[in-house]
Design an enzyme around this catalytic site. Structure first.
Site, PDB file in Angstrom:
ATOM      1  N   ASP A  24     -16.343 -23.050 -67.595  1.00 31.98           N
ATOM      2  CA  ASP A  24     -17.231 -21.920 -67.879  1.00 31.98           C
ATOM      3  C   ASP A  24     -18.212 -21.770 -66.711  1.00 31.98           C
ATOM      4  O   ASP A  24     -17.897 -21.116 -65.720  1.00 31.98           O
ATOM      5  CB  ASP A  24     -17.926 -22.206 -69.220  1.00 31.98           C
ATOM      6  CG  ASP A  24     -18.824 -21.071 -69.680  1.00 31.98           C
ATOM      7  OD1 ASP A  24     -18.754 -19.986 -69.091  1.00 31.98           O
ATOM      8  OD2 ASP A  24     -19.593 -21.276 -70.641  1.00 31.98           O
ATOM      9  N   ARG A  35     -11.570 -28.256 -83.964  1.00 27.50           N
ATOM     10  CA  ARG A  35     -10.726 -28.818 -82.899  1.00 27.50           C
ATOM     11  C   ARG A  35      -9.260 -28.902 -83.323  1.00 27.50           C
ATOM     12  O   ARG A  35      -8.364 -28.874 -82.488  1.00 27.50           O
ATOM     13  CB  ARG A  35     -11.184 -30.240 -82.534  1.00 27.50           C
ATOM     14  CG  ARG A  35     -12.512 -30.327 -81.810  1.00 27.50           C
ATOM     15  CD  ARG A  35     -12.688 -31.721 -81.221  1.00 27.50           C
ATOM     16  NE  ARG A  35     -14.070 -32.019 -80.873  1.00 27.50           N
ATOM     17  CZ  ARG A  35     -14.644 -31.675 -79.712  1.00 27.50           C
ATOM     18  NH1 ARG A  35     -13.960 -31.009 -78.826  1.00 27.50           N
ATOM     19  NH2 ARG A  35     -15.893 -31.999 -79.473  1.00 27.50           N
TER      20      ARG A  35
HETATM   21  P1  IMP Z   1     -19.166 -25.694 -68.042  1.00 25.33           P
HETATM   22  O1  IMP Z   1     -19.866 -26.927 -67.587  1.00 25.33           O
HETATM   23  O2  IMP Z   1     -20.142 -24.580 -68.335  1.00 25.33           O
HETATM   24  O3  IMP Z   1     -18.073 -25.241 -67.108  1.00 25.33           O
HETATM   25  O4  IMP Z   1     -18.535 -25.985 -69.440  1.00 25.33           O
HETATM   26  C1  IMP Z   1     -17.434 -26.763 -69.605  1.00 25.33           C
HETATM   27  C2  IMP Z   1     -17.389 -27.410 -70.986  1.00 25.33           C
HETATM   28  O5  IMP Z   1     -18.140 -26.655 -71.947  1.00 25.33           O
HETATM   29  C3  IMP Z   1     -15.985 -27.436 -71.501  1.00 25.33           C
HETATM   30  O6  IMP Z   1     -15.322 -28.605 -71.117  1.00 25.33           O
HETATM   31  C4  IMP Z   1     -16.179 -27.331 -72.994  1.00 25.33           C
HETATM   32  O7  IMP Z   1     -16.395 -28.608 -73.546  1.00 25.33           O
HETATM   33  C5  IMP Z   1     -17.433 -26.512 -73.149  1.00 25.33           C
HETATM   34  N1  IMP Z   1     -17.137 -25.065 -73.375  1.00 25.33           N
HETATM   35  C6  IMP Z   1     -17.298 -24.043 -72.527  1.00 25.33           C
HETATM   36  N2  IMP Z   1     -16.923 -22.874 -73.066  1.00 25.33           N
HETATM   37  C7  IMP Z   1     -16.478 -23.176 -74.307  1.00 25.33           C
HETATM   38  C8  IMP Z   1     -15.912 -22.379 -75.375  1.00 25.33           C
HETATM   39  O8  IMP Z   1     -15.719 -21.151 -75.302  1.00 25.33           O
HETATM   40  N3  IMP Z   1     -15.576 -23.077 -76.496  1.00 25.33           N
HETATM   41  C9  IMP Z   1     -15.743 -24.418 -76.641  1.00 25.33           C
HETATM   42  N4  IMP Z   1     -16.245 -25.187 -75.672  1.00 25.33           N
HETATM   43  C10 IMP Z   1     -16.611 -24.572 -74.511  1.00 25.33           C
END
Ligand code: IMP
Ligand code: MG
Length: 186
Positions: A115, A177
């Site tokens: 994300d 999950r």
């Molecule tokens: P980032 O650090 O913002 O890239 O987020 C990565 C982590 O956030 C992922 O490994 C997920 O655990 C969680 N995450 C991000 N978006 C989602 C979503 O739409 N649903 C569930 N978990 C998410």
């Protein structure tokens, strides 16, 4: 208090919302097979150490390594970046470190979803001093709209818009999950 916290009073009670299928299991299966093919082509000579980021990637990992047909070793690391809501706090913690020595090894990191990019950016920087020979990233889902940290995704299942998804390993407040499809909550 934001809306997510309002749904989470601190005990186990929580109103569950109805999941609506966003990416169906057969589409996931097709993507996993395509990714496995790409990975097998690149790593045929020297199978990588597959590093699964818990908890969200457990189902993806299980399907991917079975489709891979390569004698890979598997390791786990658990990071946490999200609290009980749907917005990243931006603080990453290593909850369980991997025990394997990765010096000189080819590492393939398996992520459920990227994300902001902070989690994978953090993991990259965290592992780099251990001197792996290479590190590549395989992500089932890429949600590029709110990227803060630039990320190279070597193997990507789906690029999706900015929606919060659950199922196939992904959670909301540790729920959903188990769902076999990737869903959004109504
Ligand atoms: P980032 O650090 O913002 O890239 O987020 C990565 C982590 O956030 C992922 O490994 C997920 O655990 C969680 N995450 C991000 N978006 C989602 C979503 O739409 N649903 C569930 N978990 C998410
Ligand atoms: Mg994850």
């Amino acid at each position: 208090m934001n809306a997510d916290e309002a749904l989470w009073p601190g005990d186990r009670w929580m109103p569950l919302r109805t999941p609506k299928v966003f990416i169906a299991r057969d589409c996931i299966h097709a993507a996993v097979c395509r990714l496995a093919e790409e990975i097998r082509r690149d790593y045929r000579a020297a199978p990588p150490l597959v590093l699964c980021t818990l908890k969200g990637s457990f189902m993806f990992l299980a399907d991917l390594v079975r489709a891979l047909d390569l004698p890979v070793e598997i390791a786990f690391v658990r990071l946490s970046s999200y609290g009980s809501g749907t917005v990243s706090r931006g603080q990453i913690e290593v909850v369980h470190d991997l025990r394997e020595d990765i010096r000189g090894r080819d590492i393939l990191i398996i992520e459920d979803i990227i994300d902001s990019g902070r989690t994978i950016g953090f993991l990259h920087a965290y592992l780099a001093p251990r001197a792996p020979a290479s590190m590549r990233v395989c992500a089932l889902l890429d949600k590029p709209q709110h990227r803060h940290v630039p990320v190279i995704i070597d193997y990507c299942g789906f690029t999706i818009p900015d929606v919060f998804v659950v199922g196939y390993g992904l959670d909301w407040n540790e729920q959903y999950r188990h769902l076999p499809d990737i869903c959004i909550l109504e």
